[in-house]
Write a protein that holds these residues in place. Structure first.
Motif, PDB file in Angstrom:
ATOM      1  N   GLU A  21     -55.759   9.644  20.799  1.00 25.93           N
ATOM      2  CA  GLU A  21     -56.364   8.454  20.187  1.00 25.93           C
ATOM      3  C   GLU A  21     -55.404   7.269  20.235  1.00 25.93           C
ATOM      4  N   GLN A  22     -54.124   7.581  20.253  1.00 26.48           N
ATOM      5  CA  GLN A  22     -53.134   6.496  20.268  1.00 26.48           C
ATOM      6  C   GLN A  22     -52.980   5.861  21.650  1.00 26.48           C
ATOM      7  N   GLY A  23     -53.518   6.524  22.674  1.00 24.84           N
ATOM      8  CA  GLY A  23     -53.448   5.941  24.010  1.00 24.84           C
ATOM      9  C   GLY A  23     -53.024   6.941  25.061  1.00 24.84           C
ATOM     10  N   ARG A  24     -53.148   6.501  26.312  1.00 17.77           N
ATOM     11  CA  ARG A  24     -52.792   7.352  27.443  1.00 17.77           C
ATOM     12  C   ARG A  24     -51.388   7.017  27.942  1.00 17.77           C
ATOM     13  N   THR A  25     -50.742   7.999  28.530  1.00 18.86           N
ATOM     14  CA  THR A  25     -49.450   7.771  29.160  1.00 18.86           C
ATOM     15  C   THR A  25     -49.565   8.120  30.633  1.00 18.86           C
ATOM     16  N   THR A  26     -49.202   7.194  31.481  1.00 23.26           N
ATOM     17  CA  THR A  26     -49.287   7.409  32.918  1.00 23.26           C
ATOM     18  C   THR A  26     -47.894   7.305  33.526  1.00 23.26           C
ATOM     19  N   ILE A  27     -47.560   8.257  34.360  1.00 28.18           N
ATOM     20  CA  ILE A  27     -46.246   8.237  35.015  1.00 28.18           C
ATOM     21  C   ILE A  27     -46.445   8.122  36.515  1.00 28.18           C
ATOM     22  N   ALA A  28     -45.825   7.134  37.128  1.00 28.89           N
ATOM     23  CA  ALA A  28     -45.950   6.947  38.577  1.00 28.89           C
ATOM     24  C   ALA A  28     -45.209   8.048  39.322  1.00 28.89           C
ATOM     25  N   SER A  29     -45.726   8.376  40.533  1.00 29.12           N
ATOM     26  CA  SER A  29     -45.071   9.402  41.362  1.00 29.12           C
ATOM     27  C   SER A  29     -43.626   9.026  41.661  1.00 29.12           C
ATOM     28  N   SER A  30     -43.372   7.729  41.792  1.00 25.85           N
ATOM     29  CA  SER A  30     -42.011   7.304  42.142  1.00 25.85           C
ATOM     30  C   SER A  30     -41.015   7.650  41.049  1.00 25.85           C
ATOM     31  N   VAL A  31     -41.498   7.767  39.832  1.00 30.53           N
ATOM     32  CA  VAL A  31     -40.620   8.168  38.732  1.00 30.53           C
ATOM     33  C   VAL A  31     -40.181   9.627  38.933  1.00 30.53           C
ATOM     34  N   VAL A  32     -41.150  10.466  39.255  1.00 24.83           N
ATOM     35  CA  VAL A  32     -40.858  11.882  39.497  1.00 24.83           C
ATOM     36  C   VAL A  32     -39.900  12.012  40.684  1.00 24.83           C
ATOM     37  N   GLN A  33     -40.164  11.199  41.697  1.00 24.92           N
ATOM     38  CA  GLN A  33     -39.361  11.219  42.903  1.00 24.92           C
ATOM     39  C   GLN A  33     -37.904  10.850  42.614  1.00 24.92           C
ATOM     40  N   LYS A  34     -37.706   9.824  41.829  1.00 26.56           N
ATOM     41  CA  LYS A  34     -36.338   9.409  41.516  1.00 26.56           C
ATOM     42  C   LYS A  34     -35.614  10.461  40.701  1.00 26.56           C
ATOM     43  N   VAL A  35     -36.304  11.016  39.737  1.00 28.34           N
ATOM     44  CA  VAL A  35     -35.670  12.042  38.911  1.00 28.34           C
ATOM     45  C   VAL A  35     -35.254  13.225  39.789  1.00 28.34           C
ATOM     46  N   ALA A  36     -36.138  13.637  40.686  1.00 28.18           N
ATOM     47  CA  ALA A  36     -35.838  14.763  41.572  1.00 28.18           C
ATOM     48  C   ALA A  36     -34.661  14.430  42.488  1.00 28.18           C
ATOM     49  N   GLY A  37     -34.641  13.216  43.013  1.00 26.66           N
ATOM     50  CA  GLY A  37     -33.560  12.794  43.908  1.00 26.66           C
ATOM     51  C   GLY A  37     -32.212  12.767  43.204  1.00 26.66           C
ATOM     52  N   ILE A  38     -32.212  12.234  41.996  1.00 28.27           N
ATOM     53  CA  ILE A  38     -30.964  12.154  41.234  1.00 28.27           C
ATOM     54  C   ILE A  38     -30.475  13.553  40.881  1.00 28.27           C
ATOM     55  N   ALA A  39     -31.399  14.405  40.472  1.00 28.69           N
ATOM     56  CA  ALA A  39     -31.027  15.773  40.090  1.00 28.69           C
ATOM     57  C   ALA A  39     -30.442  16.528  41.278  1.00 28.69           C
TER      58      ALA A  39
ATOM     59  N   PRO B  74     -55.529   1.551  20.546  1.00 24.99           N
ATOM     60  CA  PRO B  74     -54.787   2.517  21.363  1.00 24.99           C
ATOM     61  C   PRO B  74     -53.863   1.792  22.348  1.00 24.99           C
ATOM     62  N   VAL B  75     -52.718   2.356  22.585  1.00 23.31           N
ATOM     63  CA  VAL B  75     -51.747   1.739  23.486  1.00 23.31           C
ATOM     64  C   VAL B  75     -51.569   2.639  24.706  1.00 23.31           C
ATOM     65  N   ASP B  76     -52.024   2.161  25.862  1.00 22.83           N
ATOM     66  CA  ASP B  76     -51.845   2.908  27.109  1.00 22.83           C
ATOM     67  C   ASP B  76     -50.544   2.462  27.759  1.00 22.83           C
ATOM     68  N   VAL B  77     -49.701   3.408  28.081  1.00 26.88           N
ATOM     69  CA  VAL B  77     -48.401   3.074  28.674  1.00 26.88           C
ATOM     70  C   VAL B  77     -48.333   3.632  30.094  1.00 26.88           C
ATOM     71  N   VAL B  78     -48.034   2.759  31.033  1.00 24.91           N
ATOM     72  CA  VAL B  78     -47.811   3.179  32.414  1.00 24.91           C
ATOM     73  C   VAL B  78     -46.310   3.102  32.688  1.00 24.91           C
ATOM     74  N   VAL B  79     -45.716   4.224  33.056  1.00 27.86           N
ATOM     75  CA  VAL B  79     -44.308   4.202  33.467  1.00 27.86           C
ATOM     76  C   VAL B  79     -44.319   4.035  34.974  1.00 27.86           C
ATOM     77  N   ALA B  80     -44.069   2.809  35.424  1.00 24.30           N
ATOM     78  CA  ALA B  80     -44.249   2.488  36.837  1.00 24.30           C
ATOM     79  C   ALA B  80     -43.059   2.895  37.690  1.00 24.30           C
ATOM     80  N   ASP B  81     -41.878   2.892  37.089  1.00 23.79           N
ATOM     81  CA  ASP B  81     -40.693   3.212  37.887  1.00 23.79           C
ATOM     82  C   ASP B  81     -39.522   3.480  36.955  1.00 23.79           C
ATOM     83  N   LEU B  82     -38.457   3.972  37.550  1.00 21.99           N
ATOM     84  CA  LEU B  82     -37.217   4.180  36.811  1.00 21.99           C
ATOM     85  C   LEU B  82     -36.123   3.386  37.498  1.00 21.99           C
ATOM     86  N   GLU B  83     -35.207   2.893  36.694  1.00 21.21           N
ATOM     87  CA  GLU B  83     -34.009   2.286  37.264  1.00 21.21           C
ATOM     88  C   GLU B  83     -32.824   3.083  36.787  1.00 21.21           C
ATOM     89  N   TRP B  84     -31.957   3.422  37.717  1.00 21.92           N
ATOM     90  CA  TRP B  84     -30.787   4.180  37.352  1.00 21.92           C
ATOM     91  C   TRP B  84     -29.580   3.294  37.594  1.00 21.92           C
TER      92      TRP B  84
END
Lengths: 148, 87
Positions: A21-39, B74-84
């Motif tokens: 109810e508080q909202g959706r969370t979306t994670i881009a594939s590039s985030v997963v990719q960077k985490v995997a690359g760094i690891a 409701p607050v929808d959050v998109v995590v578009a990228d990471l910066e290291w």
């Protein structure tokens, strides 16, 4: 091809299971990719990522129906709603045990991706494309001394 | 007098793990646009994070910050990228 009728998510994004109810969370594939690359890079004995051809074939496979894919510099990921699959192309340092190294890389990638993104990592495929020799660094260093 | 989208922008950018907002969408105001923020029946925020912390934790904190300035939508959050830092 029953899957093709399912709605495809926006390319490059994945929706996390979190949809409250508080909202959706979306994670881009590039985030997963960077985490995997760094690891992967964190593991001592991994010289570099990249340099393989396995990425070219990655696009043909679809292990997670409707998954978003992302692909750069030796790390290809496929990300679904709750799961992710990772393909790595690595160059190892000479002298490292490849089997042990691959196991360590796999463990670190799974741990980091699951911890940071909350996605379950179903597989980490590792292709060792090359071995880096210490002499290769020395060969390229002495430039400029030949002509003065 | 600031627009709600600007309040949301300020609240999100004040979080130490947020590198910047991502321009996947924007709010259009007289004279400027606020990238990565859209306020309607739901509040949508697109962020680039600078963190090694679990995304879920950071997002929960962001959601709390946004709710404080934008109300109970409701607050929808998109995590578009990471910066290291080392990248």
């Amino acid at each position: 091809m029953a899957q093709s009728t399912a709605a495809k998510p926006e390319v490059g994004t994945a929706r996390l299971a979190e949809d409250t109810e508080q909202g959706r969370t979306t994670i881009a594939s590039s985030v997963v990719q960077k985490v995997a690359g760094i690891a992967a890079r964190e593991i001592s004995g991994v010289h570099a990522l990249g340099g393989g051809v396995s990425r070219a074939f990655g696009a043909l496979r679809e292990r997670i129906p409707g998954a978003g894919t992302a692909d750069t510099a030796g790390v290809a990921v496929e990300v679904g709603e709750k799961q992710a699959a990772v393909d790595l192309d690595i160059v190892v340092e000479y002298g490292a045990s490849i089997v042990d190294l691959a196991r360590a890389v796999r463990r670190n990638v799974i741990g980091s991706v699951e911890r940071i993104t909350g996605l379950e990592v179903i597989e980490v495929n590792i292709a060792v494309n090359d071995i880096h020799l210490p002499e290769e660094d020395e060969e390229t260093e002495p430039t400029g001394s030949r002509v003065e | 007098m600031t627009d709600v989208s600007e309040d949301v922008e300020a609240a999100v950018l004040a979080h130490p793990d947020v590198a910047r907002l991502d321009g996947a969408f924007a709010s259009y105001l007289p004279g400027r646009r606020v990238l990565g923020v859209r306020v309607g029946a739901r509040v949508e925020v697109a962020v680039v994070l600078r963190t090694g912390r679990p995304v879920r934790e950071v997002v929960a904190e962001l959601r709390a910050r946004v709710t404080r300035v934008a109300g109970a939508a409701p607050v929808d959050v998109v995590v578009a990228d990471l910066e290291w830092e080392s990248w």
